[in-house]
Design an enzyme around this catalytic site. Structure first.
Site, PDB file in Angstrom:
ATOM      1  N   SER A  91       0.619  -1.303   0.066  1.00  0.00           N
ATOM      2  CA  SER A  91       0.080  -0.025   0.058  1.00  0.00           C
ATOM      3  C   SER A  91       0.781   1.444  -0.099  1.00  0.00           C
ATOM      4  CB  SER A  91      -1.037  -0.127   1.354  1.00  0.00           C
ATOM      5  OG  SER A  91      -1.976   0.923   1.189  1.00  0.00           O
ATOM      6  N   HIS A 133      -2.640  -0.916  -4.655  1.00  0.00           N
ATOM      7  CA  HIS A 133      -4.056  -0.927  -4.922  1.00  0.00           C
ATOM      8  C   HIS A 133      -4.767   0.663  -4.958  1.00  0.00           C
ATOM      9  CE1 HIS A 133      -4.768  -0.065  -0.713  1.00  0.00           C
ATOM     10  NE2 HIS A 133      -3.977  -1.327  -0.480  1.00  0.00           N
TER      11      HIS A 133
END
Length: 244
Positions: free
Chosen positions: A121, A144
């Protein structure tokens, strides 16, 4: 001639030594902690990056307000010639992670990042922020889109804010690595890899193949690369002219 008395240093009793040993066992899991003067400053980003919200006590966190003063001190300390950043993080606060990444990228001293376990992340911008990045072969990086937790007001301004924040993250990653913007967006919006979400999980060799990370390796490779860059910096530094 004035009389100067020499006072012996205070004796360290067995109770004090026992207390220090107990602290080392509790904190580090060992009795004797090796210490040495080093010209390399080691910074670790472990667990979840904690930002403006305090996380529950059972979470393993890295508080960004603790890391930033350490980076400032490393930049100002003339004895520190290089900075090694070790990551094993699940991500966390976006703005806090970007702040750490920007601080690392703006250091004037050589920097190397080493991803062990995971750099997921918002850990991805931190991983690519150094002059050279290394990832363990078994490590992974989850890429993501930005997600928000809690109450979200479903208005166009909210989606515009998320889009601008995502663009900031994308721009930083592309600028500080060799991955193309097209490939990054392909990984961001990939389906079928991340459970109940979009995105991609990239292993160590694939992270190098995509251009996110420079090489696969470990701590020995990171230290060697940092020493090489510090030696090059010393060689390129102009000789100091002594004052007359």
């Amino acid at each position: 001639m004035p009389f100067v008395s020499e006072q012996a240093p205070p004796e360290v009793g067995p109770d004090h030594r026992r207390s220090a040993a107990t602290d080392n066992i509790q904190q580090l899991g060992q009795i004797n902690v090796p210490t040495m003067e080093s010209n390399i400053f080691c910074l670790s980003v472990i667990g979840q990056v904690e930002g403006h919200m305090i996380l529950p006590p059972q979470n393993k966190t890295t508080k960004y307000e603790h890391l930033i003063p350490q980076l400032v001190a490393a930049e100002q300390n003339p004895r520190i010639e290089g900075v090694l950043i070790i990551l094993n993080t699940v991500g966390g606060d976006v703005e806090a992670g970007l702040a750490i990444a920007e601080m690392i990228a703006s250091l004037s001293k050589p920097t190397v990042t080493l991803v062990l376990g995971g750099g997921h992340s918002i850990g991805v911008p931190i991983a690519v922020s150094a002059d050279h990045s290394i990832i363990a072969e078994s490590a992974t990086m989850t890429i993501h889109p930005i997600r928000m937790t809690g109450l979200v007001i479903s208005v166009p301004q909210t989606f515009e804010y998320l889009d601008k924040m995502q663009e900031r993250v994308n721009r930083f990653i592309v600028t500080h690595s060799r991955i193309s913007e097209e490939k990054l967006k392909e990984l961001l919006f990939k389906t079928g890899e991340v459970p109940r979400d979009i995105g991609a999980t990239v292993g160590g060799p694939d992270a190098v193949r995509y251009g996110l990370i420079h090489q696969v390796g470990g701590i020995g490779d990171a230290i060697r690369e940092l020493n090489r860059r510090m030696e090059e910096r010393r060689a390129g530094r102009p000789m100091e002219v002594p004052l007359q």
